[in-house]
Design an enzyme around this catalytic site. Structure first.
Site, short mmCIF file in Angstrom:
data_model
loop_
_atom_site.label_atom_id
_atom_site.label_comp_id
_atom_site.label_asym_id
_atom_site.label_seq_id
_atom_site.Cartn_x
_atom_site.Cartn_y
_atom_site.Cartn_z
N ALA A 75 30.85 22.72 52.95
CA ALA A 75 32.15 23.86 52.96
C ALA A 75 30.45 24.39 53.56
O ALA A 75 30.56 25.92 53.75
CB ALA A 75 32.89 25.28 52.48
N ARG A 76 29.36 24.16 54.02
CA ARG A 76 28.00 24.64 53.97
C ARG A 76 27.74 25.87 52.81
O ARG A 76 26.71 26.37 52.74
CB ARG A 76 28.01 25.17 55.79
N LEU A 77 28.54 25.45 51.26
CA LEU A 77 28.00 26.34 50.22
C LEU A 77 26.75 25.55 49.32
O LEU A 77 26.93 24.57 48.48
CB LEU A 77 28.70 26.55 49.42
#
Length: 212
Positions: free
Chosen positions: A188-190
């Site tokens: 999630a691009r985290l």
């Protein structure tokens, strides 16, 4: 396919503050070793960014040749990057190991290695690479490919009966880091980002987590 449609989900590993070395140079050696073991493509390739006379960034890919108290690479001192480092002895490095979903960003000051260190590395290079260091007037405009090939033949003839010595305008640099960031891709691009920094006159590194 649109470029905006290209997406890769990162999920192979994690990066936790309590599981990594408090010294970023030692942590880098761990990650570099893992990149070599994983047989990633060109594990020692790094993007070197210097500053030109207009204050603009100037980047290219070079190869890491030593990791001790700093990061060592070798080049022609008369090249664009050599001239830029002579005037502005600061630079950044970026390593990207996509197979491991990892990136390392480094910033610091740059100084030439000793002549002994440059000589030692030059002697370890293949003979054709030694010839190449003499042949190429790196970054200068040349008329054509034949110019290089003719110079190569001249250099080979010159050193046909004597040892090849290191050119005075070729040698090493060592970047001494003032900050380093380790990036691990996450879902999630985290992504996980751990940032190390050291202040002037201080020998202790601080370590912080950054938002992705």
């Amino acid at each position: 396919m649109k470029l905006s449609d290209i997406r890769i989900e990162y999920s192979s590993k994690k990066l936790n503050l309590n599981e990594i070395n408090s010294n970023p140079l030692e942590q880098f050696k761990v990650w570099l070793s893992e990149a070599i073991t994983a047989q990633v493509n060109e594990p020692t390739a790094m993007h070197l960014c210097t500053i030109n006379d207009e204050g603009h960034p100037s980047g290219r890919i070079v190869l890491l040749k030593g990791a001790d108290e700093g990061f060592v690479f070798f080049t022609n001192y008369s090249s664009h990057k050599g001239k830029q480092l002579a005037k502005h002895p600061v630079a950044s490095l970026t390593f990207f190991w996509p197979e491991l979903e990892r990136q390392v960003r480094i910033e610091g000051t740059v100084a030439k290695t000793s002549t002994d260190e440059s000589d030692e590395y030059f002697k370890s290079r293949p003979e054709q690479s030694q010839i190449g260091a003499w042949t190429s007037p790196q970054s200068e405009v040349i008329p054509d490919r034949a110019y290089l090939e003719e110079r190569q033949l001249e250099i080979e003839k010159r050193f046909n009966s004597e040892p090849i010595i290191r050119p005075e305008n070729w040698g090493g640099y060592r970047l001494s880091p003032t900050s380093m960031e380790f990036w691990q891709g996450r879902p999630a691009r985290l992504h996980d980002r751990v940032f190390y920094s050291i202040k002037d006159g201080n020998s202790e590194w601080t370590m912080e987590r950054l938002a992705p």
